[in-house]
Each structure stands twice: as structure tokens, then as C-alpha cells.
Design a protein around this motif. Structure first.
Motif, short mmCIF file in Angstrom:
data_model
loop_
_atom_site.label_atom_id
_atom_site.label_comp_id
_atom_site.label_asym_id
_atom_site.label_seq_id
_atom_site.Cartn_x
_atom_site.Cartn_y
_atom_site.Cartn_z
N PHE A 186 7.79 -77.51 24.68
CA PHE A 186 6.52 -77.56 25.26
C PHE A 186 5.46 -77.28 24.31
O PHE A 186 4.38 -78.18 24.08
CB PHE A 186 6.56 -76.54 26.28
N TRP A 187 5.45 -76.44 23.24
CA TRP A 187 4.74 -76.23 22.41
C TRP A 187 4.35 -77.35 21.47
O TRP A 187 3.38 -77.95 21.27
CB TRP A 187 5.28 -74.91 21.54
N ILE A 188 5.47 -78.09 21.08
CA ILE A 188 5.22 -79.18 20.02
C ILE A 188 4.56 -80.54 20.80
O ILE A 188 3.73 -81.27 20.29
CB ILE A 188 6.70 -79.51 19.48
N GLY A 189 5.31 -80.49 22.18
CA GLY A 189 4.66 -81.70 22.77
C GLY A 189 3.11 -81.52 23.15
O GLY A 189 2.40 -82.51 23.03
N SER A 196 6.77 -73.05 10.70
CA SER A 196 6.17 -74.23 9.86
C SER A 196 6.87 -75.42 10.12
O SER A 196 6.44 -76.52 9.91
CB SER A 196 6.36 -73.81 8.24
N LYS A 197 8.28 -75.33 10.61
CA LYS A 197 8.86 -76.56 10.80
C LYS A 197 8.34 -77.43 11.85
O LYS A 197 8.21 -78.41 12.07
CB LYS A 197 10.36 -76.28 10.84
N ARG A 198 8.11 -76.61 13.02
CA ARG A 198 7.54 -77.01 14.24
C ARG A 198 6.02 -77.52 13.93
O ARG A 198 5.52 -78.35 14.50
CB ARG A 198 7.46 -75.98 15.47
N VAL A 199 5.37 -76.79 13.36
CA VAL A 199 3.93 -77.08 13.08
C VAL A 199 4.13 -78.45 12.29
O VAL A 199 3.21 -79.47 12.71
CB VAL A 199 3.23 -76.00 12.20
#
Length: 209
Positions: free
Chosen positions: A80-83, A30-33
Motif C-alpha cells: 500500500f505505501w509504495i503504491g 530506504s529500499k522502499r523509498v
């Protein structure tokens, strides 16, 4: 025997693909999302600033793109995912400003190499576990130069196809403007995020990979 060897090779390739996917998606929580959502929203909110930035005469494209800078900052801080999620979500939001979709499409095609190439560069060196591995100015510069070459290889043909639909320009003029524009924007896309994330200690305090 050959069938067994082929099966083992296939299993090995599948394991490599699974390992790569796990590396990209590991730690998605949830933090990354939330981080991706906030940064995407910030990139959309800052888009109107581009109206006040100097533009290439006759083409109307800004020499400096604050939106893509936010996307690359998202990658450097979050991985990478967040970017990628920030970039995709931000692109969708840009359709509010450009319903034709041409601007957002050009922007995402130009920006993705600036995220994907550095990540792949770290991946090849088995260093993709931490964004701190991009803090080296030399390594970062080399990877961003490669990203620029990939960006040009995409944007030059794309502009040769699309620009004549809107402007009565020759191929030579299109190529010149495309190269100049993308070199300038790539300079800012690489330099500003680096200065924001690493020398300031932003990554040290808030880095997520």
C-alpha cells in the motif's frame, strides 16, 4: 463508571487507528523509498506513450493508460505505501505534461480505488501482510470489480461536473462515455498488472510485502 467505559472505548479506537497506521507504514526504509521513486519516475517517463494509443473520438482520452498500470504494479509488488507514494509522486510529475492539472487529477481519482479497495479487502480479512494474498484470480477479480464500482461512483459525477466546461455534451452522453471509458481502462488496470506481477514470478522474486 460511564466515563471509564467511554475512555476505554476511546482508547480501543485509538489503538485500532494506530495499528492500521503501523500496518501501512511498517517497513518503510530506504529500499522502499527508492522503489517508489523509481516506479514513479518510470510512470512519468512512459506517459508520452499514451499519445500513440487509440482515443475516444471527440473526447481525446486514451482507451489504454500505461501510467496507471505502473502505479498498480507498484502496489502489487510493494504494498500500500509504495503504491500510494508512487501514485502521488507520479501524479505530480504528470503536471509537466499537463500544466492545467485536469488530466493528472482525473487519473489519480480513477486509479486510487484500484489500489485502496484491494488493500482494504485484504485488511478486512486480516491478509494485508502479503501481496501474495492477491494472487488468487478469484479474490483479485472480486476486489477489482468492487474497485470498478467505486471508481464509477467517483468518475461519473466528476465528469458530469467538469466535461460540460469543455464540451457541449448532454448528461446522458457524458455518462455513457464515462462508463465505457472507465470499464475499459479498469480492465487493463486490473489485468495487465496482475499478469505482469504474478504469473511471471515477479512478485515471488521482488515482492516487498
Amino acid at each position: 463508571m460511564n466515563d471509564t467505559i467511554q475512555q476505554l472505548d476511546g482508547d480501543s479506537e485509538n489503538e485500532d487507528h494506530i495499528e492500521w497506521f503501523d500496518g501501512v507504514t511498517s517497513g518503510i526504509d530506504s529500499k522502499r523509498v527508492a522503489a517508489a521513486g523509481i516506479l514513479a519516475a518510470l510512470s512519468i517517463a512512459i506517459a508520452p506513450v499514451a499519445e500513440f494509443i487509440p482515443r475516444i473520438p471527440g473526447w481525446g482520452i486514451a482507451l489504454f493508460d500505461p501510467v496507471s498500470i505502473i502505479w498498480i504494479i507498484a502496489f502489487l509488488i510493494g504494498g500500500f505505501w509504495i503504491g500510494i507514494v508512487t501514485t502521488l509522486a507520479g501524479t505530480m510529475g504528470l503536471f509537466l505534461y499537463d500544466p492545467t492539472g485536469i488530466g493528472p487529477f482525473f487519473k489519480i481519482v480513477a486509479t486510487l480505488p484500484m489500489i485502496v479497495i484491494p488493500y482494504l479487502g485484504l485488511k478486512l480479512r486480516r491478509q494485508a501482510d502479503s501481496g501474495s494474498n492477491l494472487a488468487s484470480p478469484r479474490k483479485y477479480t472480486v476486489l477489482m470489480l468492487v474497485a470498478l464500482l467505486v471508481r464509477l461512483s467517483l468518475m461519473v459525477p466528476l465528469n458530469i461536473i467538469i466535461v460540460p466546461l469543455f464540451f457541449d455534451w448532454g448528461i446522458e452522453q457524458i455518462v455513457q462515455y464515462t462508463v465505457i471509458l472507465n470499464v475499459l481502462q479498469s480492465l487493463w488496470d486490473a489485468l495487465v498488472p496482475y499478469l505482469v506481477v504474478y504469473p511471471t514470478g515477479l512478485y515471488r522474486h521482488y515482492g516487498m510485502w
